[in-house]
Enzyme design. Structure first.
Site, PDB file in Angstrom:
ATOM      1  N   SER A  62      64.988 -32.920  19.132  1.00 58.25           N
ATOM      2  CA  SER A  62      65.674 -34.058  18.510  1.00 58.25           C
ATOM      3  C   SER A  62      64.783 -34.927  17.641  1.00 58.25           C
ATOM      4  CB  SER A  62      66.306 -34.925  19.599  1.00 58.25           C
ATOM      5  OG  SER A  62      65.326 -35.432  20.490  1.00 58.25           O
TER       6      SER A  62
ATOM      7  N   HIS B 289      71.437 -31.191  20.872  1.00 57.09           N
ATOM      8  CA  HIS B 289      71.539 -31.430  19.425  1.00 57.09           C
ATOM      9  C   HIS B 289      71.925 -30.178  18.653  1.00 57.09           C
ATOM     10  CE1 HIS B 289      70.096 -35.626  19.091  1.00 57.09           C
ATOM     11  NE2 HIS B 289      69.466 -35.334  20.220  1.00 57.09           N
TER      12      HIS B 289
ATOM     13  N   LYS C 140      77.422 -36.244  21.675  1.00 59.17           N
ATOM     14  CA  LYS C 140      76.866 -36.222  20.324  1.00 59.17           C
ATOM     15  C   LYS C 140      77.905 -35.647  19.358  1.00 59.17           C
ATOM     16  CE  LYS C 140      72.051 -36.432  21.735  1.00 59.17           C
ATOM     17  NZ  LYS C 140      72.260 -36.748  23.151  1.00 59.17           N
TER      18      LYS C 140
END
Length: 396
Positions: A186, A214, A244
């Site tokens: 990340s 991610h 996310k």
């Protein structure tokens, strides 16, 4: 009032963090977290959100959440193993497993909880964990909680992994050896070398564990980094977050049916925390459906990531070696990094500084997170402001 002992500890510690540029102020948003946000009455172009696909405010997710709340209530009312498992939770886990191309999946209250629960449910003080040195804090904490011997592996160094895997598996000291890495790192945006990881794991009998927080919703047409490489059947644990790209809250582990059955009786956050809210589960199901059926949202995210990278790179900024939309702008010095972020803020760009201990000392950066919601005009404004501040502070 705090005790004198606590005050004596806290006061100098906080003062030192502020002096070194390591103390971050928390800003409260007045409204939703989108491509633009409002803080203290001022509008900003937002480059600090993980809301990659804009799902946090997607009308179809909001409707799914409202409908589920009307049907099930605002909370599940119990832990999953008592009577907090509703059919909406079962439906979510089936949707995740189908999307991740695994036999089964289990949903947790957060991605952090996944790593705290899943690692310690399988690994113990009799085992060893090979861990990439830049793994997320939740992986580090999960490894510590397991009691296993933690062996740091140089970041993305497959020769180092092979050497340490051989040493750990032939030493006779450990019952099991696991290798853990982020799918997408990340802070730098680089992608794990999953094909080589699989080769080494098969050679030495390693358990494989990829945290794709991610990568899910970003790589592999949304299905993640493991799917991107076509190796869904070769990775034992696929971990992800629902907060996310999915835009809601929660986390999951996807893998074999036996693994999920084991986690449901041994993963402590699953056993001792109340279930995801019905609204969250329903919204996640809708997000997965949209990702599966509307690839243009993911394509737009990548288009914006490439555009921002190209613009900042042309100006002379160090954007590292990111292979994903994550766009770090590496400044170096912690205080200069904080000052750079503050000047962006004054100019109307919200892009937070990332400094030690999140990244190593001397590698402070502004981490830019373009999303599918950003327009070219917004990104052009960002690039122009970066140029102004970069020249003013002598970064470019």
């Amino acid at each position: 009032m705090s005790s004198n002992t606590l005050e004596a500890f806290l006061s100098p510690q906080l003062a030192e963090l502020k002096e070194k540029g390591l103390y971050n102020e928390i800003n409260s948003l007045q409204g939703s977290n989108e491509a633009t946000i409002k803080i203290a009455g001022k509008n900003f172009i937002n480059l600090s959100s993980n809301n990659y696909l804009g799902f946090a405010t997607e009308p179809r997710l909001k409707k799914a959440a409202i409908d589920a709340t009307e049907k099930y209530g605002v909370g599940a009312g119990a832990v999953r193993t008592i009577n907090g498992t509703m059919d909406i939770h079962d439906e979510l886990e089936k949707a995740i497993a189908k999307f991740k191309h695994t036999e089964a999946a289990i949903a947790f209250q957060s991605g952090f909880n996944c790593n705290m629960g899943a690692i310690s449910a399988v690994m113990s003080k009799k085992d060893a964990i090979l861990s990439d040195e830049l793994n997320h804090a939740s992986i580090i904490d999960g490894c510590r909680l397991s009691g296993a011997k933690i062996i740091r592996v140089k970041h993305q160094d497959m020769d180092d992994l092979r050497e340490k895997a051989k040493e750990a598996t032939t030493s006779g000291q450990y019952e099991k050896v696991m290798y853990i890495a982020d799918g997408v790192f990340s802070m730098d945006g680089d992608v794990a070398n999953i094909p080589e990881i699989v080769k080494i794991a098969e050679e030495f009998g390693l358990i494989t564990y990829i945290d794709d927080a991610h990568g899910s919703g970003v790589m592999g047409a949304g299905a993640g980094t493991v799917k991107h490489f076509g190796l869904s059947d070769k990775i034992d644990f696929q971990i992800g977050t629902l907060s996310k790209a999915v835009g809601v809250v929660g986390g999951y582990v996807a893998g074999s049916q036996q693994l999920i059955d084991w986690l449901k009786v041994r993963a402590r956050p699953f056993l001792f925390s109340t279930s995801l809210t019905p609204a969250s589960a329903a919204a996640c199901i809708e997000a997965i459906r949209i990702m599966s059926e509307e690839p243009e949202k993911i394509e737009k995210l990548w288009e914006n990531g490439h555009y921002l990278k190209e613009g900042l790179s042309k100006l002379g900024f160090n954007i590292g070696n990111s292979e994903t939309p994550i766009t770090p702008c590496i400044i170096g010095d912690e205080n200069l990094t904080q000052k750079f972020s503050a000047r962006l803020y004054e100019e109307g760009v919200y892009a937070k500084s990332i400094v030690f201990p999140t990244v190593p000392l001397g590698t402070g950066r502004i981490r830019n997170m373009p999303t599918a919601l950003h327009t070219k005009e917004m990104l052009d404004d960002v690039i122009a402001i970066y140029e102004k501040v970069g020249r003013e502070l002598g970064v470019i």
